[in-house]
Design an enzyme around this catalytic site. Structure first.
Site, PDB file in Angstrom:
ATOM      1  N   GLU A  76      20.820  71.014 158.413  1.00 26.14           N
ATOM      2  CA  GLU A  76      22.022  71.615 158.077  1.00 26.14           C
ATOM      3  C   GLU A  76      23.142  70.612 157.734  1.00 26.14           C
ATOM      4  OE1 GLU A  76      21.533  75.896 160.202  1.00 26.14           O
ATOM      5  OE2 GLU A  76      21.535  74.327 161.715  1.00 26.14           O
ATOM      6  N   HIS A  80      31.954  80.693 158.233  1.00 17.00           N
ATOM      7  CA  HIS A  80      30.348  80.269 157.665  1.00 17.00           C
ATOM      8  C   HIS A  80      30.694  80.300 156.067  1.00 17.00           C
ATOM      9  CE1 HIS A  80      26.249  79.913 156.980  1.00 17.00           C
ATOM     10  NE2 HIS A  80      26.193  79.541 158.155  1.00 17.00           N
ATOM     11  N   ARG A 112      32.726  72.625 164.315  1.00 12.88           N
ATOM     12  CA  ARG A 112      31.477  72.533 165.015  1.00 12.88           C
ATOM     13  C   ARG A 112      30.477  72.351 164.037  1.00 12.88           C
ATOM     14  NH1 ARG A 112      26.971  76.334 165.691  1.00 12.88           N
ATOM     15  NH2 ARG A 112      28.264  77.883 164.503  1.00 12.88           N
ATOM     16  N   HIS A 168      32.992  82.988 161.764  1.00  7.03           N
ATOM     17  CA  HIS A 168      31.736  82.618 162.396  1.00  7.03           C
ATOM     18  C   HIS A 168      31.678  82.336 163.382  1.00  7.03           C
ATOM     19  CE1 HIS A 168      27.523  82.023 162.399  1.00  7.03           C
ATOM     20  NE2 HIS A 168      27.704  80.613 162.428  1.00  7.03           N
ATOM     21  N   ALA A 207      21.236  84.327 166.050  1.00  8.15           N
ATOM     22  CA  ALA A 207      21.296  82.872 165.472  1.00  8.15           C
ATOM     23  C   ALA A 207      20.102  82.756 164.706  1.00  8.15           C
ATOM     24  CB  ALA A 207      21.352  82.027 166.572  1.00  8.15           C
ATOM     25  N   GLN A 208      20.217  82.080 163.688  1.00  4.46           N
ATOM     26  CA  GLN A 208      19.142  81.846 162.606  1.00  4.46           C
ATOM     27  C   GLN A 208      18.623  80.725 162.555  1.00  4.46           C
ATOM     28  OE1 GLN A 208      20.802  83.541 158.781  1.00  4.46           O
ATOM     29  NE2 GLN A 208      20.790  85.469 159.631  1.00  4.46           N
ATOM     30  N   GLY A 209      19.554  79.540 162.159  1.00 12.08           N
ATOM     31  CA  GLY A 209      19.165  78.324 161.928  1.00 12.08           C
ATOM     32  C   GLY A 209      18.402  77.616 162.771  1.00 12.08           C
ATOM     33  N   ARG A 215      30.553  71.929 157.448  1.00  7.13           N
ATOM     34  CA  ARG A 215      30.959  73.740 156.868  1.00  7.13           C
ATOM     35  C   ARG A 215      32.357  73.869 156.644  1.00  7.13           C
ATOM     36  NH1 ARG A 215      28.070  77.316 161.375  1.00  7.13           N
ATOM     37  NH2 ARG A 215      26.136  76.664 160.423  1.00  7.13           N
ATOM     38  N   GLY A 236      24.284  86.455 176.892  1.00 11.58           N
ATOM     39  CA  GLY A 236      23.742  85.643 175.768  1.00 11.58           C
ATOM     40  C   GLY A 236      22.907  84.480 176.247  1.00 11.58           C
ATOM     41  N   ALA A 237      22.811  83.499 175.333  1.00  8.38           N
ATOM     42  CA  ALA A 237      22.038  82.234 175.687  1.00  8.38           C
ATOM     43  C   ALA A 237      22.710  81.532 176.848  1.00  8.38           C
ATOM     44  CB  ALA A 237      21.990  81.402 174.598  1.00  8.38           C
ATOM     45  N   TYR A 260      21.349  86.260 169.897  1.00  3.75           N
ATOM     46  CA  TYR A 260      20.269  87.104 169.476  1.00  3.75           C
ATOM     47  C   TYR A 260      20.049  86.821 167.855  1.00  3.75           C
ATOM     48  CZ  TYR A 260      17.036  90.762 168.494  1.00  3.75           C
ATOM     49  OH  TYR A 260      15.867  91.553 167.854  1.00  3.75           O
ATOM     50  N   ASP A 297      37.086  88.694 174.562  1.00  6.10           N
ATOM     51  CA  ASP A 297      37.464  89.305 175.814  1.00  6.10           C
ATOM     52  C   ASP A 297      37.465  88.039 176.971  1.00  6.10           C
ATOM     53  OD1 ASP A 297      36.932  91.631 174.552  1.00  6.10           O
ATOM     54  OD2 ASP A 297      35.387  92.070 175.749  1.00  6.10           O
TER      55      ASP A 297
END
Ligand code: FAD
Ligand code: SIN
Length: 537
Positions: free
Chosen positions: A121, A243, A385, A350, A49-51, A289, A17-18, A47, A222
């Site tokens: 956000e 979320h 977060r 989330h 992630a939206q915002g 959130r 991932g990132a 992959y 994991d």
């Protein structure tokens, strides 16, 4: 001189991932690097992630304001040193992404200049979320993967699941360091053992422990379970972020509706159309959130309804379609037109705020073992977060861990070779239905008893059931050939046990952890740190 062996790497990174890809890109060209992933390289939370990515880029914003907002969202439990460390690096991280070709949305300013479009956000007091429409994760991970493809010395092991870490004490050495990993090839069902100088866990979070989640299937905890079994401390696992807004539809698999919709003016409504967020927080829809998810949960329970509504239809159709093209299309495919009417939403699991304890270079309690990204606990997120701080953390710690690895002198290979995975004593199961049943039971009980609102009774009930499930799963593991379902279930059950243990030990409500039996917040904020029996530090 160290003799390179076919299965020996300078660095093994579990996760593409990132976090994992950023780390690989910051290692020297002459390092031999293995990157493992359970599915295709891009499949993972990054992959999807939206915002966007939170970063201080606007002249009216400041590092201080981003730090303060993160501390407020974290409800007293963030480590201020970590927060400053991460936030201060945000502009540099964005510069680096731009040099890799990441194409963030821009707009024309009042003075006619082209500048990044920044969205807003929950919890942020400024517009500071840089994005690529509503598919920021896709844009970033594709560019990171392209840059990695240019690199020599990087080998991808796709469809390969890490089973457990190998540490030198298992080989009879008196000092403890990480020196390898056993893996299972999910295509061929063959096991393999990789040895390495340094191992990095970049395995993402554990939200699959809940029945309803916005996360992809890879998020099965994991890395947390493997690190715990190897002897690392874990922290703050009771802080599971839900979320507030996932699409309520039987086949939508809790599809995420980005918080950026609320940043651009979307309202939360009861089924009869009444707005309600101001009853819970003066910031309304842009409260953090934890508060928004709890408010929705409260209203759904009070009214006995299955969902509440999210409405952005009062905004310009063009803005909705251009800023949220993927969300718009996905909702349309389920029969909901964002530009015309409110859509039904529910909260879903989330983000895992806790994880494997690390220092500011991603170093865990075990030498040569790092944890970066969602699997880690760095102190950035505290009890909750703040939106879009996660991708930032992945990239800051990916870079920091790479710098630390570069400085670590190479050591001799262990005197004793790592034994291969031994499956001579196990047989193929003819009762996989047991696994399917245990998966369902574990995830449902976590949803019902360890969700947005908790009580001591529910947590104790969950604990008893998880202990029974763990006995069954461990027995199954001891006697049967491993496969992905079994490995992930074993890990999820371990993480569930740690979550519940952490939740039971917190005798207060704070951030994402709300317990009806301890509704008040203690005056002192303390982390929940769990120590394994084989802790070496
Ligand atoms: P991931 O990207 O999840 O990658 C995990 C990797 O580990 C995968 O390659 C997987 O195959 C591999 N892996 C796991 N276990 C094993 C194993 N046993 N063996 C081998 N490989 C393994 N955050 C933001 O900051 N901004 C956003 O806009 C945002 N939007 C989000 C939207 C969605 C729908 C979701 C789910 C999350 C969002 N988040 C967002 C959170 C953020 O995307 C994640 O926290 C972050 O991407 C995690 O990155 P990572 O590199 O740690 O792990
Ligand atoms: C979203 O777009 O709402 C997700 C952002 C995040 O999880 O940080």
């Amino acid at each position: 001189m160290l003799t390179p062996k076919p299965d020996h790497f300078d660095v093994v990174i579990i996760g593409s991932g990132a976090a994992g890809m950023t780390l690989a890109l910051h290692l020297p060209d002459d390092y031999r690097i293995a990157i493992l992933c359970k599915e295709a390289p891009l499949e993972g939370s990054s992959y999807y992630a939206q915002g966007g990515v939170a970063a201080v880029l606007d002249e009216y914003d400041s590092i201080g304001a981003h730090i303060d907002d993160t501390l407020v969202a974290g409800d007293g439990l963030c480590n201020p040193e970590t927060v400053a460390f991460v936030v201060e690096q945000s502009p540099g991280i964005i510069d680096w992404l731009v040099t890799l070709g990441v194409n963030f949305d821009t707009r024309v300013s009042n003075s006619g200049r082209s500048e990044f479009h920044l969205t807003q956000e929950g919890g942020h007091t400024h517009r500071r979320v840089i994005h690529a429409a509503d598919a920021t994760g896709r844009e970033i991970t594709e560019r990171l993967a392209e840059a990695l493809n240019e690199r020599k010395g990087v080998e991808f092991f796709t469809d390969q699941i890490a089973i457990d870490l190998v540490t030198s004490d298992q080989l009879g050495e008196s000092s403890k360091y990480c020196c390898g990993v056993h893996t299972l090839n999910l295509k061929t069902a063959e096991t393999q053992t990789l040895s390495c100088q340094n191992l990095v866990l970049a395995t993402g979070g554990a939200s699959k422990v809940y029945l309803y989640t916005s996360n992809p299937d890879t998020a099965s905890g994991d890395g947390i379970a493997m690190a715990w079994r190897a002897g690392c401390r874990v922290a703050n696992l009771e802080f599971n972020q839900f979320h507030p807004t996932c699409l309520y539809h039987p086949t939508a698999k809790s599809f995420l509706i980005s918080e950026a919709l609320r940043g651009e003016g979307a309202r939360l409504l009861l089924p009869d159309g009444t707005p309600f967020m101001e009853n819970f927080d003066p910031r309304g829809e842009l409260a953090s959130r934890d508060i928004v998810a709890r408010a929705i949960d409260f209203e759904m329970k009070r009214l006995g309804c299955d969902f509440v509504l999210l409405d952005i239809s009062h905004k310009d159709d063009g803005l909705i379609r251009s800023h949220f093209p993927n969300i718009y299309e996905r909702c349309l495919s389920h029969g909901f037109d964002l530009t015309q009417a409110p859509i039904p939403i529910v909260p879903a699991a989330h983000y895992t705020c806790g994880g494997v304890v690390t220092d500011l270079s991603g170093q865990t309690d075990i030498k040569n073992l790092y944890a970066i990204g969602e699997v880690s606990y760095t102190g950035l997120h505290g009890a909750n977060r703040m939106a879009s701080n996660s991708l930032l953390e992945c990239m800051v710690f990916g870079r920091a861990a790479a710098q630390s690895i570069r400085k670590t002198p190479k050591r001799k290979l262990p005197v004793n070779p790592i034994p291969r995975w031994d499956d001579s004593q196990v047989s193929r199961s003819r009762e996989d239905v047991i696994l399917a049943h245990n998966w369902e039971e574990l995830r449902r009980l976590m949803w019902d008893y360890v969700g947005i609102v908790r009580s001591d009774r529910r947590l104790l009930r969950a604990q008893r059931r998880i202990q029974l499930l763990q006995q069954e799963i461990n027995d199954y593991y001891a006697h049967h050939t491993i496969n992905r379902d079994l490995l992930e279930l074993r890990n999820l059950a371990q993480v569930a046990e740690l979550i519940v243990r952490s939740a039971l030990s917190r005798k207060e409500s704070r951030g994402l952890h709300y317990n009806l039996d301890h509704p008040d917040q203690s005056s002192a904020a303390t982390e929940t740190i769990l120590m394994p029996t084989n802790y070496f530090g």
